[in-house]
Design a protein around this motif. Sequence first.
Motif, PDB file in Angstrom:
ATOM      1  N   LEU A 123       0.865  -1.177   0.000  1.00  0.00           N
ATOM      2  CA  LEU A 123       0.000   0.000   0.000  1.00  0.00           C
ATOM      3  C   LEU A 123       0.903   1.230   0.000  1.00  0.00           C
ATOM      4  CD1 LEU A 123      -2.600  -1.087   2.739  1.00  0.00           C
ATOM      5  CD2 LEU A 123      -2.620  -1.556   0.280  1.00  0.00           C
ATOM      6  N   ALA A 124       0.745   2.108  -1.006  1.00  0.00           N
ATOM      7  CA  ALA A 124       1.683   3.226  -1.150  1.00  0.00           C
ATOM      8  C   ALA A 124       0.960   4.529  -1.463  1.00  0.00           C
ATOM      9  CB  ALA A 124       2.697   2.917  -2.252  1.00  0.00           C
ATOM     10  N   ALA A 125       1.515   5.622  -0.943  1.00  0.00           N
ATOM     11  CA  ALA A 125       0.958   6.953  -1.168  1.00  0.00           C
ATOM     12  C   ALA A 125       0.863   7.259  -2.659  1.00  0.00           C
ATOM     13  CB  ALA A 125       1.827   8.000  -0.469  1.00  0.00           C
ATOM     14  N   ALA A 126      -0.192   7.972  -3.037  1.00  0.00           N
ATOM     15  CA  ALA A 126      -0.466   8.240  -4.450  1.00  0.00           C
ATOM     16  C   ALA A 126       0.691   8.942  -5.147  1.00  0.00           C
ATOM     17  CB  ALA A 126      -1.740   9.077  -4.582  1.00  0.00           C
ATOM     18  N   SER A 127       1.433   9.766  -4.417  1.00  0.00           N
ATOM     19  CA  SER A 127       2.545  10.497  -5.035  1.00  0.00           C
ATOM     20  C   SER A 127       3.710   9.602  -5.416  1.00  0.00           C
ATOM     21  CB  SER A 127       3.028  11.612  -4.100  1.00  0.00           C
ATOM     22  OG  SER A 127       3.256  11.115  -2.800  1.00  0.00           O
ATOM     23  N   LEU A 128       3.657   8.332  -5.010  1.00  0.00           N
ATOM     24  CA  LEU A 128       4.712   7.375  -5.366  1.00  0.00           C
ATOM     25  C   LEU A 128       4.350   6.552  -6.601  1.00  0.00           C
ATOM     26  CD1 LEU A 128       5.440   6.130  -1.741  1.00  0.00           C
ATOM     27  CD2 LEU A 128       7.085   7.337  -3.198  1.00  0.00           C
ATOM     28  N   THR A 129       3.218   6.836  -7.211  1.00  0.00           N
ATOM     29  CA  THR A 129       2.704   6.000  -8.300  1.00  0.00           C
ATOM     30  C   THR A 129       3.732   5.761  -9.395  1.00  0.00           C
ATOM     31  OG1 THR A 129       0.422   6.723  -7.894  1.00  0.00           O
ATOM     32  CG2 THR A 129       0.914   5.771 -10.056  1.00  0.00           C
ATOM     33  N   ASP A 130       4.302   6.809  -9.926  1.00  0.00           N
ATOM     34  CA  ASP A 130       5.205   6.666 -11.068  1.00  0.00           C
ATOM     35  C   ASP A 130       6.517   5.971 -10.694  1.00  0.00           C
ATOM     36  OD1 ASP A 130       3.671   8.133 -13.199  1.00  0.00           O
ATOM     37  OD2 ASP A 130       3.826   9.719 -11.714  1.00  0.00           O
ATOM     38  N   VAL A 131       7.120   6.407  -9.602  1.00  0.00           N
ATOM     39  CA  VAL A 131       8.432   5.856  -9.249  1.00  0.00           C
ATOM     40  C   VAL A 131       8.319   4.406  -8.800  1.00  0.00           C
ATOM     41  CG1 VAL A 131       8.409   6.668  -6.851  1.00  0.00           C
ATOM     42  CG2 VAL A 131      10.583   6.323  -8.028  1.00  0.00           C
ATOM     43  N   PHE A 132       7.248   4.041  -8.091  1.00  0.00           N
ATOM     44  CA  PHE A 132       7.100   2.658  -7.667  1.00  0.00           C
ATOM     45  C   PHE A 132       6.729   1.754  -8.840  1.00  0.00           C
ATOM     46  CE2 PHE A 132       6.465   2.429  -2.771  1.00  0.00           C
ATOM     47  CZ  PHE A 132       7.731   2.949  -2.605  1.00  0.00           C
ATOM     48  N   THR A 133       6.000   2.278  -9.795  1.00  0.00           N
ATOM     49  CA  THR A 133       5.707   1.497 -10.996  1.00  0.00           C
ATOM     50  C   THR A 133       7.011   1.172 -11.727  1.00  0.00           C
ATOM     51  OG1 THR A 133       3.516   2.500 -11.216  1.00  0.00           O
ATOM     52  CG2 THR A 133       4.432   1.448 -13.173  1.00  0.00           C
ATOM     53  N   ALA A 134       7.907   2.143 -11.778  1.00  0.00           N
ATOM     54  CA  ALA A 134       9.219   1.916 -12.389  1.00  0.00           C
ATOM     55  C   ALA A 134      10.050   0.945 -11.558  1.00  0.00           C
ATOM     56  CB  ALA A 134       9.956   3.246 -12.543  1.00  0.00           C
ATOM     57  N   ALA A 135       9.857   0.964 -10.250  1.00  0.00           N
ATOM     58  CA  ALA A 135      10.629   0.090  -9.365  1.00  0.00           C
ATOM     59  C   ALA A 135      10.265  -1.382  -9.529  1.00  0.00           C
ATOM     60  CB  ALA A 135      10.421   0.507  -7.911  1.00  0.00           C
ATOM     61  N   GLN A 136       9.057  -1.647 -10.009  1.00  0.00           N
ATOM     62  CA  GLN A 136       8.625  -3.039 -10.165  1.00  0.00           C
ATOM     63  C   GLN A 136       9.601  -3.853 -11.005  1.00  0.00           C
ATOM     64  OE1 GLN A 136       4.507  -2.234 -11.520  1.00  0.00           O
ATOM     65  NE2 GLN A 136       3.838  -3.692  -9.960  1.00  0.00           N
ATOM     66  N   GLU A 137       9.948  -3.317 -12.164  1.00  0.00           N
ATOM     67  CA  GLU A 137      10.842  -4.036 -13.078  1.00  0.00           C
ATOM     68  C   GLU A 137      12.238  -4.172 -12.482  1.00  0.00           C
ATOM     69  OE1 GLU A 137      12.529  -3.708 -17.684  1.00  0.00           O
ATOM     70  OE2 GLU A 137      10.852  -2.465 -17.021  1.00  0.00           O
ATOM     71  N   LEU A 138      12.718  -3.109 -11.871  1.00  0.00           N
ATOM     72  CA  LEU A 138      14.054  -3.134 -11.285  1.00  0.00           C
ATOM     73  C   LEU A 138      14.131  -4.149 -10.153  1.00  0.00           C
ATOM     74  CD1 LEU A 138      16.867  -1.831 -11.248  1.00  0.00           C
ATOM     75  CD2 LEU A 138      15.981  -0.128  -9.654  1.00  0.00           C
ATOM     76  N   TYR A 139      13.102  -4.170  -9.319  1.00  0.00           N
ATOM     77  CA  TYR A 139      13.104  -5.100  -8.186  1.00  0.00           C
ATOM     78  C   TYR A 139      13.001  -6.542  -8.677  1.00  0.00           C
ATOM     79  CZ  TYR A 139      12.331  -6.636  -3.372  1.00  0.00           C
ATOM     80  OH  TYR A 139      12.464  -7.234  -2.134  1.00  0.00           O
ATOM     81  N   ALA A 140      12.230  -6.764  -9.731  1.00  0.00           N
ATOM     82  CA  ALA A 140      12.057  -8.119 -10.266  1.00  0.00           C
ATOM     83  C   ALA A 140      13.367  -8.682 -10.803  1.00  0.00           C
ATOM     84  CB  ALA A 140      10.997  -8.109 -11.364  1.00  0.00           C
TER      85      ALA A 140
END
Length: 263
Positions: A48-65
């Motif tokens: 669960l993440a704050a709305a202002s993190l939407t873009d950066v966390f979406t980008a983090a998905q691939e990096l973390y994977a």
Amino acid sequence: MRPARRRALLALTAATAALLTTLTACGGSGADDANGGGGEEEVTLTVLAAASLTDVFTAAQELYAEEHPEVTLEFSFAGSQELVAQVEQGAPADALVTADTATMDGVAELTAAEPLVIARNALTIVTPPDNPAGVDSLDDLADPELRLVLAAPEVPAGRYGRQVLDAQGIDAAPDSEEANVRAVLGKVRLGEADAGLVYVTDATSAGDDVATVAIPEDQNVTAEYPAAALTDAAHPAEAAEFVEWLGSDEARALLGDAGFQAP
């Protein structure tokens, strides 16, 4: 027993033994498959993440994977106050990241460890690209003719915005109050508002869809983003590992590229 009959019986016995050996081997393989084939179990981590993190966390998905192929990150973005309400109501989740420490502190008994501040942020004024109302400073937000939009007071961005305005003695009455900072940005992008207060990172993500009016540093506030694994996490080890990763140099570089400040 006749030799021919004995030979037939021996052949049948050998065939039966071979079949049993094959079935046993197949059964063992199936058991291994059911347990993940002896490899790492694949898990889906709900964050669960704050709305202002939407873009950066979406980008983090691939990096973390790339580093954790056995973990799939699944994000749910909303205003921090909505996320905390979900946690309090027992919504299934593994980790929580809010846009302020006060909101995180409100669920301290539901977090597995001391929250880790992963980034900081600041506010800025956004307007449509042509800035039709001619907004030049915070003082202009007090204009009663201005269509102003702010995040609601219970939203971290809304509290920060009112803190900034109150500190400068600016009486600004918003025409609408939104459930999260991305909704504020959306209204300005669509031309439904003349100005709004959002995080610098939100304005950065909007690119040329908005114009910005900087708030002087001595008049601004600093937002902190704490992250924590939850006590009821379905995957506590993986949740703790993800939170730890958010404090890594790699994650901080990603956050920095998105406009966040170092913690």
